[in-house]
Design a protein around this motif. Sequence first.
Motif, PDB file in Angstrom:
ATOM      1  N   VAL A  16       7.373  -8.571  -1.457  1.00 20.23           N
ATOM      2  CA  VAL A  16       8.355  -7.540  -1.114  1.00 20.23           C
ATOM      3  C   VAL A  16       7.958  -6.214  -1.748  1.00 20.23           C
ATOM      4  CG1 VAL A  16      10.748  -6.799  -1.423  1.00 20.23           C
ATOM      5  CG2 VAL A  16      10.249  -9.153  -0.759  1.00 20.23           C
ATOM      6  N   ARG A  17       7.549  -6.236  -2.980  1.00 23.35           N
ATOM      7  CA  ARG A  17       7.159  -5.001  -3.662  1.00 23.35           C
ATOM      8  C   ARG A  17       5.918  -4.378  -3.010  1.00 23.35           C
ATOM      9  NH1 ARG A  17       9.797  -4.752  -8.887  1.00 23.35           N
ATOM     10  NH2 ARG A  17      10.929  -6.700  -9.280  1.00 23.35           N
ATOM     11  N   ALA A  18       5.026  -5.216  -2.476  1.00 23.47           N
ATOM     12  CA  ALA A  18       3.856  -4.685  -1.760  1.00 23.47           C
ATOM     13  C   ALA A  18       4.303  -3.929  -0.510  1.00 23.47           C
ATOM     14  CB  ALA A  18       2.912  -5.819  -1.383  1.00 23.47           C
ATOM     15  N   ALA A  19       5.303  -4.462   0.195  1.00 22.95           N
ATOM     16  CA  ALA A  19       5.830  -3.754   1.369  1.00 22.95           C
ATOM     17  C   ALA A  19       6.540  -2.476   0.954  1.00 22.95           C
ATOM     18  CB  ALA A  19       6.781  -4.667   2.144  1.00 22.95           C
ATOM     19  N   LEU A  20       7.233  -2.506  -0.156  1.00 23.26           N
ATOM     20  CA  LEU A  20       7.921  -1.311  -0.654  1.00 23.26           C
ATOM     21  C   LEU A  20       6.944  -0.189  -0.962  1.00 23.26           C
ATOM     22  CD1 LEU A  20      10.498  -2.996  -3.075  1.00 23.26           C
ATOM     23  CD2 LEU A  20      11.087  -1.630  -1.062  1.00 23.26           C
ATOM     24  N   MET A  49      11.812  -3.616   7.439  1.00 22.02           N
ATOM     25  CA  MET A  49      12.145  -2.300   6.883  1.00 22.02           C
ATOM     26  C   MET A  49      12.077  -1.227   7.956  1.00 22.02           C
ATOM     27  SD  MET A  49      10.196  -2.452   3.183  1.00 22.02           S
ATOM     28  CE  MET A  49      10.780  -3.509   1.852  1.00 22.02           C
ATOM     29  N   ASP A  50      11.028  -1.288   8.785  1.00 26.56           N
ATOM     30  CA  ASP A  50      10.885  -0.302   9.863  1.00 26.56           C
ATOM     31  C   ASP A  50      12.044  -0.410  10.850  1.00 26.56           C
ATOM     32  OD1 ASP A  50       8.503   0.692   8.839  1.00 26.56           O
ATOM     33  OD2 ASP A  50       7.255  -0.664  10.041  1.00 26.56           O
ATOM     34  N   THR A  69       1.038 -14.151   1.240  1.00 22.23           N
ATOM     35  CA  THR A  69       1.559 -12.845   0.831  1.00 22.23           C
ATOM     36  C   THR A  69       1.325 -11.799   1.920  1.00 22.23           C
ATOM     37  OG1 THR A  69       1.246 -13.306  -1.532  1.00 22.23           O
ATOM     38  CG2 THR A  69       1.376 -10.990  -0.872  1.00 22.23           C
ATOM     39  N   ALA A  70       0.143 -11.824   2.523  1.00 26.17           N
ATOM     40  CA  ALA A  70      -0.168 -10.842   3.562  1.00 26.17           C
ATOM     41  C   ALA A  70       0.795 -10.972   4.734  1.00 26.17           C
ATOM     42  CB  ALA A  70      -1.610 -11.010   4.030  1.00 26.17           C
ATOM     43  N   GLU A  71       1.065 -12.212   5.169  1.00 28.49           N
ATOM     44  CA  GLU A  71       1.952 -12.415   6.313  1.00 28.49           C
ATOM     45  C   GLU A  71       3.410 -12.118   5.964  1.00 28.49           C
ATOM     46  OE1 GLU A  71       3.672 -13.331   9.963  1.00 28.49           O
ATOM     47  OE2 GLU A  71       1.647 -12.712   9.378  1.00 28.49           O
ATOM     48  N   TYR A  72       3.861 -12.570   4.800  1.00 27.94           N
ATOM     49  CA  TYR A  72       5.263 -12.324   4.447  1.00 27.94           C
ATOM     50  C   TYR A  72       5.497 -10.828   4.220  1.00 27.94           C
ATOM     51  CZ  TYR A  72       9.890 -12.928   2.458  1.00 27.94           C
ATOM     52  OH  TYR A  72      11.245 -12.863   2.236  1.00 27.94           O
ATOM     53  N   SER A  73       4.562 -10.154   3.578  1.00 29.21           N
ATOM     54  CA  SER A  73       4.694  -8.717   3.352  1.00 29.21           C
ATOM     55  C   SER A  73       4.728  -7.976   4.685  1.00 29.21           C
ATOM     56  CB  SER A  73       3.537  -8.218   2.484  1.00 29.21           C
ATOM     57  OG  SER A  73       3.700  -6.855   2.169  1.00 29.21           O
ATOM     58  N   ARG A  74       3.944  -8.441   5.664  1.00 29.60           N
ATOM     59  CA  ARG A  74       3.975  -7.820   6.992  1.00 29.60           C
ATOM     60  C   ARG A  74       5.366  -7.963   7.618  1.00 29.60           C
ATOM     61  NH1 ARG A  74       4.092  -9.034  12.074  1.00 29.60           N
ATOM     62  NH2 ARG A  74       4.158 -11.277  11.643  1.00 29.60           N
ATOM     63  N   ARG A  75       5.954  -9.140   7.497  1.00 27.62           N
ATOM     64  CA  ARG A  75       7.282  -9.364   8.074  1.00 27.62           C
ATOM     65  C   ARG A  75       8.332  -8.487   7.386  1.00 27.62           C
ATOM     66  NH1 ARG A  75       7.683 -15.928   9.373  1.00 27.62           N
ATOM     67  NH2 ARG A  75       5.553 -16.129  10.196  1.00 27.62           N
ATOM     68  N   VAL A  76       8.220  -8.375   6.091  1.00 25.34           N
ATOM     69  CA  VAL A  76       9.157  -7.520   5.352  1.00 25.34           C
ATOM     70  C   VAL A  76       9.012  -6.068   5.801  1.00 25.34           C
ATOM     71  CG1 VAL A  76       9.758  -6.603   3.073  1.00 25.34           C
ATOM     72  CG2 VAL A  76       9.295  -9.047   3.350  1.00 25.34           C
ATOM     73  N   ASP A  95      16.059   5.522  13.256  1.00 27.81           N
ATOM     74  CA  ASP A  95      17.189   6.425  13.521  1.00 27.81           C
ATOM     75  C   ASP A  95      17.782   7.011  12.250  1.00 27.81           C
ATOM     76  OD1 ASP A  95      16.965   5.929  16.281  1.00 27.81           O
ATOM     77  OD2 ASP A  95      18.191   4.129  16.114  1.00 27.81           O
ATOM     78  N   GLY A  96      16.973   7.074  11.191  1.00 28.55           N
ATOM     79  CA  GLY A  96      17.407   7.761   9.974  1.00 28.55           C
ATOM     80  C   GLY A  96      18.345   6.972   9.083  1.00 28.55           C
ATOM     81  N   ARG A  97      18.405   5.653   9.249  1.00 28.02           N
ATOM     82  CA  ARG A  97      19.300   4.866   8.398  1.00 28.02           C
ATOM     83  C   ARG A  97      18.741   4.755   6.982  1.00 28.02           C
ATOM     84  NH1 ARG A  97      18.193   1.237  12.643  1.00 28.02           N
ATOM     85  NH2 ARG A  97      19.636   1.481  14.400  1.00 28.02           N
ATOM     86  N   THR A  98      19.642   4.634   6.021  1.00 31.18           N
ATOM     87  CA  THR A  98      19.248   4.338   4.642  1.00 31.18           C
ATOM     88  C   THR A  98      19.145   2.831   4.489  1.00 31.18           C
ATOM     89  OG1 THR A  98      20.333   6.315   3.758  1.00 31.18           O
ATOM     90  CG2 THR A  98      19.916   4.500   2.217  1.00 31.18           C
TER      91      THR A  98
END
Length: 341
Positions: free
Chosen positions: A265-269, A231-232, A220-227, A237-240
């Motif tokens: 995914v929710r942890a990354a969110l 996202m970043d 979970t820690a590694e997959y959340s990091r990738r997500v 550049d201000g994209r949605t």
Amino acid sequence: MTSQARRIGVPVVEELEIRAPRRRVSRRRYIVRRMVAVAAALLVVGGAVWAVTTIVGGDGEAVVSGSAPDTTPVDPTADTAPGTPAAPETAPGTVPATVAATVDAATTTTVAGPVAPTAQSPAKVLVVGDSDAGTFGPYLKQIVDGTGVAETTVDYKVSSGLARPDFFDWPAHLGEELPAADPDIVVVTFGGNDGQGLSTSAGENPQEWNDPVGKQETWTAEYSRRVGEMMDLLAADGRTVIWVGIPNDDNPEVTARMKVQDDAVRAALATHPDVQFVDTWARFSSGNGGWAEYVIDPRDGQGKDVRADDGFHLNQNGAEILALDIAEVVKSDLRTRGATI
């Protein structure tokens, strides 16, 4: 010097004592002398203004080099006061350079804000991800482009995701695509292909990443990091960014792996509050939260089969219903940008 000249701040020039015999001055000569005195006073004022401008500078900043204003007494008979530079010649009807500089310095430039999406200047929408993106993407494009203020591009790769960059490296691919596509809105999804052991881009598969259920904490820690990194990348550049979640499966073991992925995914969110989330899991679950084969279609209010034969993927009905949900988020963002739809 007259008392009026003292009031406007003109330096007082001491009159020279004349020892010659006094004689009566004609009225005409008196008037000429008065005019010369007034002209001299104006030259002194002009010289003072020029000196201040030179010291301070046209933009209000102090000038490093320079000298103090000339304080030599003014000779009323001289053509130019000592220390006063000759005025530059200006063509008739031309604004003097000093005046133009003052106007330029006082003028503020208004920076235009984002242009509202219109038919002439549509917003760019990019849909990326695995086969799920390829399933709902075409219908989403139809809906979004139908607003008349957006243009949609769908880019997907079957069997891809964030788990196996040795198979397909999405961060590298999007690092090249985003500058060229220059989207305003990105819709992204990575589905059931990621509920497995994680690898590096070089194909290494560390044991702590091997099983989303058996190694849940490290996986979970590694997959959340990738997500989060994805996202970043997408939000730069201000994209949605609109992240589309995954559904559950009719197989409990598969659902267990999908649940760990959905939680990651929710942890990354949680650390990316600006990313918008479409909850596919809840959308295609039954009333008690379990797997659902039939879902109400909002277009006609009818219950329809929404699952493919594998029990996980969405069929055409399900993909179109999901596209409707995503389209509402996209249209809301377009309105926020000033679009009239």
